[in-house]
Design a protein around this motif. Structure first.
Motif, PDB file in Angstrom:
ATOM      1  N   SER A 194      57.359  55.972  58.425  1.00 56.16           N
ATOM      2  CA  SER A 194      56.046  55.964  59.059  1.00 56.16           C
ATOM      3  C   SER A 194      55.070  56.454  58.008  1.00 56.16           C
ATOM      4  CB  SER A 194      56.009  56.925  60.250  1.00 56.16           C
ATOM      5  OG  SER A 194      56.710  56.360  61.326  1.00 56.16           O
ATOM      6  N   THR A 195      53.820  56.023  58.087  1.00 56.50           N
ATOM      7  CA  THR A 195      52.826  56.521  57.142  1.00 56.50           C
ATOM      8  C   THR A 195      51.622  57.037  57.910  1.00 56.50           C
ATOM      9  OG1 THR A 195      51.535  54.482  56.938  1.00 56.50           O
ATOM     10  CG2 THR A 195      53.465  54.685  55.505  1.00 56.50           C
ATOM     11  N   GLY A 196      50.947  58.008  57.346  1.00 53.86           N
ATOM     12  CA  GLY A 196      49.693  58.500  57.924  1.00 53.86           C
ATOM     13  C   GLY A 196      49.646  60.013  57.953  1.00 53.86           C
ATOM     14  N   ASN A 197      48.519  60.568  57.475  1.00 55.83           N
ATOM     15  CA  ASN A 197      48.361  62.031  57.490  1.00 55.83           C
ATOM     16  C   ASN A 197      48.272  62.573  58.901  1.00 55.83           C
ATOM     17  OD1 ASN A 197      48.353  62.027  54.740  1.00 55.83           O
ATOM     18  ND2 ASN A 197      46.127  62.107  54.526  1.00 55.83           N
ATOM     19  N   GLU A 198      47.836  61.728  59.829  1.00 49.85           N
ATOM     20  CA  GLU A 198      47.680  62.184  61.228  1.00 49.85           C
ATOM     21  C   GLU A 198      48.995  62.112  61.996  1.00 49.85           C
ATOM     22  OE1 GLU A 198      47.392  59.170  60.208  1.00 49.85           O
ATOM     23  OE2 GLU A 198      47.123  57.665  61.760  1.00 49.85           O
ATOM     24  N   VAL A 199      50.031  61.538  61.402  1.00 54.08           N
ATOM     25  CA  VAL A 199      51.276  61.261  62.126  1.00 54.08           C
ATOM     26  C   VAL A 199      52.213  62.468  62.011  1.00 54.08           C
ATOM     27  CG1 VAL A 199      53.244  59.689  62.259  1.00 54.08           C
ATOM     28  CG2 VAL A 199      50.985  58.790  61.682  1.00 54.08           C
ATOM     29  N   PRO A 237      52.858  60.583  53.554  1.00 52.07           N
ATOM     30  CA  PRO A 237      51.414  60.859  53.624  1.00 52.07           C
ATOM     31  C   PRO A 237      50.588  59.674  53.110  1.00 52.07           C
ATOM     32  CG  PRO A 237      52.379  61.962  51.739  1.00 52.07           C
ATOM     33  CD  PRO A 237      53.520  61.300  52.463  1.00 52.07           C
ATOM     34  N   ASP A 238      49.301  59.681  53.448  1.00 53.40           N
ATOM     35  CA  ASP A 238      48.394  58.638  52.950  1.00 53.40           C
ATOM     36  C   ASP A 238      48.041  58.966  51.504  1.00 53.40           C
ATOM     37  OD1 ASP A 238      48.162  56.968  55.241  1.00 53.40           O
ATOM     38  OD2 ASP A 238      46.820  58.418  56.180  1.00 53.40           O
ATOM     39  N   ASN A 239      48.939  58.636  50.630  1.00 54.13           N
ATOM     40  CA  ASN A 239      48.754  58.970  49.223  1.00 54.13           C
ATOM     41  C   ASN A 239      49.518  57.931  48.410  1.00 54.13           C
ATOM     42  OD1 ASN A 239      50.065  60.077  46.783  1.00 54.13           O
ATOM     43  ND2 ASN A 239      48.788  61.874  47.236  1.00 54.13           N
ATOM     44  N   GLY A 261      51.987  51.272  59.553  1.00 47.30           N
ATOM     45  CA  GLY A 261      50.685  51.894  59.279  1.00 47.30           C
ATOM     46  C   GLY A 261      50.205  51.587  57.875  1.00 47.30           C
ATOM     47  N   GLY A 262      48.890  51.731  57.724  1.00 50.03           N
ATOM     48  CA  GLY A 262      48.305  51.634  56.381  1.00 50.03           C
ATOM     49  C   GLY A 262      48.195  50.239  55.817  1.00 50.03           C
ATOM     50  N   VAL A 263      48.322  49.210  56.669  1.00 51.80           N
ATOM     51  CA  VAL A 263      48.215  47.852  56.123  1.00 51.80           C
ATOM     52  C   VAL A 263      46.951  47.124  56.580  1.00 51.80           C
ATOM     53  CG1 VAL A 263      50.642  47.398  55.631  1.00 51.80           C
ATOM     54  CG2 VAL A 263      49.761  46.939  57.913  1.00 51.80           C
ATOM     55  N   ALA A 268      41.775  54.507  54.506  1.00 50.77           N
ATOM     56  CA  ALA A 268      42.998  55.244  54.153  1.00 50.77           C
ATOM     57  C   ALA A 268      44.225  54.356  54.294  1.00 50.77           C
ATOM     58  CB  ALA A 268      43.131  56.486  55.042  1.00 50.77           C
ATOM     59  N   ASP A 269      44.042  53.061  54.147  1.00 51.12           N
ATOM     60  CA  ASP A 269      45.191  52.160  54.266  1.00 51.12           C
ATOM     61  C   ASP A 269      45.888  52.033  52.917  1.00 51.12           C
ATOM     62  OD1 ASP A 269      45.129  51.897  56.952  1.00 51.12           O
ATOM     63  OD2 ASP A 269      43.752  50.196  56.924  1.00 51.12           O
ATOM     64  N   TYR A 270      46.606  53.091  52.607  1.00 55.32           N
ATOM     65  CA  TYR A 270      47.176  53.221  51.266  1.00 55.32           C
ATOM     66  C   TYR A 270      48.474  52.440  51.073  1.00 55.32           C
ATOM     67  CZ  TYR A 270      43.744  56.833  50.416  1.00 55.32           C
ATOM     68  OH  TYR A 270      42.569  57.496  50.236  1.00 55.32           O
TER      69      TYR A 270
HETATM   70 MG    MG Z   1      47.315  54.970  58.757  1.00 52.42          MG
END
Ligand code: MG
Ligand code: AMP
Length: 418
Positions: A194-199, A237-239, A261-263, A268-270
């Motif tokens: 999973s990706t995302g700083n909020e997750v 993380p989103d990095n 996520g992130g696509v 922040a779609d890293y």
């Molecule tokens: Mg995301």
């Protein structure tokens, strides 16, 4: 009643049709190599590596199909009132080595070997017994109730073909042939992130602005099957650098990487950014709702799927795009028949032409026994509750427009998917 959807409904030109996205994915993956031998009790749902040829007859011996009396049918051809002396008894697992003469019979139990000189077994319900003799109260044809050696499977017959995903009856069939272990394709290794700083991890306190990771759990649950080994990459993380590092590491051990996520097009779609640097990934905006953004390509040796972040979009894109690729990589040749059948909608359905729409729904039978369908609640792509309540997807084709009550729609039952 029309269901309002959470996403905008404005048709966007330039989206890739689902069929094209699916065929590009399927063409981009190939059968994995490698096999292993597993004991029969671990064989269900594994894919056969080679053909299985019978080295024994099934049944191995000619035996009785009922509890009753074995006799020679010519003796009753003329007159079914003749009496037969009960000479002896044979139980399943025993072999009768004596001789049964004319006018005699053998008490025999289901599964016991029928002596060669006898050709018919009369059910015990069809005789009357008096003084150690039987008399038939029923007409009988020669050969009745006798199961012949090899009548199910003959030596040399190919019973199961390479590429078959073994089912419970297949496993029973192998056992009936005396086969105790079987060569199957190796398990497919699938890394999930999973990706995302909020997750955040379920079980942890939820900070302001965060949400719990559901995607990795629904994906790992969907992948929990005997022919798949899951590599859990956790929440990333989103990095860009840490995403790249994790994906590159996974690309060295996994056959498939699935991230969510992130696509999409956000700041922040890293995932997308990280993948651009690996250079081997395509981004598509696929004409499907929910699930538009989809990244697909290759990282190291692994096929890479970047699924959307929204939990329902994740499930829909997994079942429509990722699962068919997994089955191709596993070499499952007899695709399980996933029935798509027609049901009548009991409500109006909003639909725009130009994309495939997948709705969560409940199928049931109407009073005449025909299939009917209704949506299972609000259809926002983040709303898992209506997905959890549903028992089927409604699939509305690319070109279809608004659907009225009573029209037929395609439905795919979840029981065929999980
Ligand atoms: Mg995301
Ligand atoms: P993204 O595409 O990363 O912008 O994500 C789209 C939406 O899905 C956002 O609301 C995210 O918070 C949510 N989301 C992303 N990853 C997850 C996840 N693993 N579990 C639940 N929701 C997620």
């Amino acid at each position: 009643m029309c269901k309002q959807t959470a996403e905008g409904d404005i048709f966007e030109p330039g989206l890739m049709p689902c069929d094209e996205a699916l065929s590009r994915i399927i063409n981009g993956v190939s059968l994995i190599s490698g096999s292993e031998i597993v004991p029969l009790e671990k064989a269900c749902c594994r894919t056969l590596h080679g053909n299985v040829v019978a080295e024994a007859n099934v049944p191995a011996h000619t035996n009785s199909g009922v509890d009753g009396y074995a006799l020679y049918a010519a003796d009753i051809a003329e007159d079914c009132s003749v009496r037969f002396l009960i000479k002896d008894t044979v139980l399943a697992g025993q072999i009768f080595r004596g001789h049964i003469g004319r006018g005699e019979c053998l008490r025999i139990m289901t599964g016991a070997t029928v002596p060669e000189s006898l050709d018919t077994v009369v059910m015990q319900e069809h005789v009357e017994i008096e003084d150690g003799f039987i008399r038939l109260n029923h007409r009988y044809k020669a050969g009745k109730n006798v199961r012949h050696a090899g009548e199910d499977i003959k030596i040399g017959e190919t019973v199961l073909e390479a590429g078959r995903r073994l089912t419970p009856p297949d496993v029973g069939l192998l056992a009936s042939l005396g086969i105790g272990e079987v060569e199957v394709r190796r398990r497919l290794k699938i890394a999930v992130a999973s990706t995302g700083n909020e997750v955040k991890l379920p079980g942890q306190p939820l900070l302001a602005g965060s949400l719990y990771d559901s995607n990795r759990y629904s994906l790992m649950a969907a992948l929990s099957r005997p022919d798949i080994e899951i590599i859990d990459l956790g929440i990333l993380p989103d990095n860009v650098d840490s995403l790249l590092q994790s994906f590159n590491d996974a690309g060295k051990q996994a056959d498939v990487i699935i991230a969510s996520g992130g696509v999409s097009m956000g700041d922040a779609d890293y995932t997308k950014m990280a993948l651009h640097q690996s250079g081997l990934v395509d981004f598509w905006r696929v004409a499907i709702k929910p699930g538009r953004p989809l990244a697909y390509g290759r990282i190291g040796e692994a096929a890479f799927f970047g699924l959307p972040g929204n939990p329902v979009a994740v499930m829909v894109t997994f079942y429509f795009f990722v699962l068919p690729a997994i089955e191709k990589m596993l070499g499952i040749s007899d695709q399980p028949i996933v029935p798509v059948f027609k049901a009548r909608t009991t409500e109006d359905l909003r639909k725009l032409p130009g994309r495939t729409e997948v709705q969560r729904a409940i199928i049931s039978r109407d009073e005449k026994g025909d299939w009917q369908v209704r949506t299972s609640g609000r259809q926002g792509s983040g709303m898992l509750s209506s997905m959890s309540r549903a028992n089927a997807f409604i699939i509305l084709d690319h070109d279809r427009e608004r659907v009225k009550v009573g029209e037929w729609v395609d439905v795919k039952p979840f029981s065929a998917l999980f």
